[in-house]
Design an enzyme around this catalytic site. Sequence first.
Site, PDB file in Angstrom:
ATOM      1  NE  ARG A  47      32.072  -3.346  -4.296  1.00 37.06           N
ATOM      2  CZ  ARG A  47      32.810  -3.572  -5.391  1.00 37.06           C
ATOM      3  NH1 ARG A  47      32.238  -3.818  -6.563  1.00 37.06           N
ATOM      4  NH2 ARG A  47      34.119  -3.564  -5.316  1.00 37.06           N
ATOM      5  CE1 TYR A  99      11.225   7.149   7.053  1.00 34.27           C
ATOM      6  CE2 TYR A  99      12.756   6.674   5.272  1.00 34.27           C
ATOM      7  CZ  TYR A  99      12.504   6.879   6.612  1.00 34.27           C
ATOM      8  OH  TYR A  99      13.542   6.814   7.514  1.00 34.27           O
ATOM      9  CG  ASP A 171       8.300   2.392  -0.729  1.00 44.88           C
ATOM     10  OD1 ASP A 171       8.023   1.295  -0.210  1.00 44.88           O
ATOM     11  OD2 ASP A 171       9.019   3.249  -0.184  1.00 44.88           O
ATOM     12  CE  LYS A 196      10.660   0.633   8.240  1.00 45.32           C
ATOM     13  NZ  LYS A 196      11.763   0.909   7.366  1.00 45.32           N
TER      14      LYS A 196
HETATM   15  O1  P1T Z   1      14.867   2.479   6.605  1.00 42.80           O
HETATM   16  P1  P1T Z   1      15.133   1.887   5.255  1.00 42.80           P
HETATM   17  O2  P1T Z   1      15.238   0.407   5.253  1.00 42.80           O
HETATM   18  O3  P1T Z   1      16.258   2.566   4.539  1.00 42.80           O
HETATM   19  O4  P1T Z   1      13.805   2.164   4.374  1.00 42.80           O
HETATM   20  C1  P1T Z   1      13.389   3.446   4.030  1.00 42.80           C
HETATM   21  C2  P1T Z   1      11.907   3.459   3.783  1.00 42.80           C
HETATM   22  C3  P1T Z   1      11.444   3.442   2.475  1.00 42.80           C
HETATM   23  N1  P1T Z   1      10.119   3.424   2.192  1.00 42.80           N
HETATM   24  C4  P1T Z   1       9.194   3.432   3.170  1.00 42.80           C
HETATM   25  C5  P1T Z   1       7.741   3.419   2.811  1.00 42.80           C
HETATM   26  C6  P1T Z   1       9.601   3.449   4.510  1.00 42.80           C
HETATM   27  O5  P1T Z   1       8.652   3.445   5.446  1.00 42.80           O
HETATM   28  C7  P1T Z   1      10.984   3.477   4.828  1.00 42.80           C
HETATM   29  C8  P1T Z   1      11.468   3.551   6.225  1.00 42.80           C
HETATM   30  N2  P1T Z   1      10.495   3.985   7.129  1.00 42.80           N
HETATM   31  C9  P1T Z   1      10.668   4.144   8.484  1.00 42.80           C
HETATM   32  C10 P1T Z   1      11.811   3.937   9.126  1.00 42.80           C
HETATM   33  C11 P1T Z   1       9.453   4.582   9.193  1.00 42.80           C
HETATM   34  O6  P1T Z   1       9.376   4.451  10.434  1.00 42.80           O
HETATM   35  O7  P1T Z   1       8.519   5.055   8.531  1.00 42.80           O
END
Ligand code: P1T
Length: 380
Positions: A47, A99, A171, A196
């Site tokens: 961890r 998001y 972000d 992503k």
């Molecule tokens: O899904 P995760 O890895 O927890 O990330 C969250 C997140 C944070 N910031 C942005 C700009 C994002 O687009 C996302 C996740 N977005 C999607 C799953 C989507 O389809 O927009």
Amino acid sequence: MKFNTKTIHGGQHEIDPAYGSVMPPIYQTSTYSQTTPGGHKGHQYARSSNPTRSALEGSLAALEGGNNALAFGSGLAAIDTVLKLLKAGDEVVSTNDLYGGTYRLFTQIFEKFGVKFHFVGMQSAEKVASYINENTKLIWVETPTNPMLNIIDIKGIAKVAKANKVLLGVDNTFATPYLQQPLDLGADIVMHSATKYLGGHSDVIMGALIVKDQELADRLYFIRNSSGAVPGPQDCFLVLRGIKTLHLRVQRHCENGRAVAEFLRSHPKIDKVYWPGFEDHPNHDIARSQMKDFGGMMSFTTVEDSYEGAVKVVEKLKIFTLAESLGGVESLAGHPASMTHGSIPKEEREKNGIKESLIRLSVGIEDEEDLIADLKQALD
Ligand code: P1T
């Protein structure tokens, strides 16, 4: 070292001491033996740290121009950790168009603990400044925004943050460090959903934070170690592998993005296309000044302007897959109002332009002719 070389070698100092493997091994272990209490080789418990994760974190820090990077079990786990720097009574000024999961985390988890959020259209730094008071501790910027592709002036907001001694978190998921490096523009924290473009192959959920300041890194590390939202070593390996082609993939995402955006704009059944590469996009000049190119994310509405019309289009697509997420090699289409942004109340969503008729595309790296033909048959 220039950027493309960094995607492959950045932060990678140690060749595997056991066998010289060129890629870092996947250290699939929860703990590490000690010869005497405290007598270990730099890792005690997974961890706290893991060598595969450290290799990925070295790469992330190099790409964003930071001194420290921390990987997390998801993008939201990374944002959750930033918010845990705050305490009850603190205030956050956040981008309004962001998001849906981030909005849900802010309003349904952290508001309960007494943190106050102001969701603000960040088209001017003065407007952001007007929401700052003595309780403000964090400005949270998402740019380009998800899903309306607004662009926010990071440098301008960073000046406001510095003048008021407020942390600025950005972000950078949609842009990637290939297109935009917020730390160089004055941000304190860069965040990624590595799920992503960094991973790039739609096979991992992961998040990351990158910072320059050591004290801030230590505080974030303490929270991650205390709360425990770490990724596994296999996933770290996959994201590190993905990063090695980040520059090539994002170049193609941008080329295909331009071709698809221009096609959509010229199609008689299309009403609006939201893509920052258009010269008449309201924030095009800021995009041009802080990004290297304009990316493969875009949203659009059709002249029919209805939920049913949007559903008809996304159901007819064959190469674009109807799915949440973005940034993978394959093209995806989404319906933000019912999918990624469903957790934002309708009224709030619509204030930001997220209509029932809005479709979002993550343009992949297939042949552009095939992507355009697919959209054309769905629209026709
Ligand atoms: O899904 P995760 O890895 O927890 O990330 C969250 C997140 C944070 N910031 C942005 C700009 C994002 O687009 C996302 C996740 N977005 C999607 C799953 C989507 O389809 O927009």
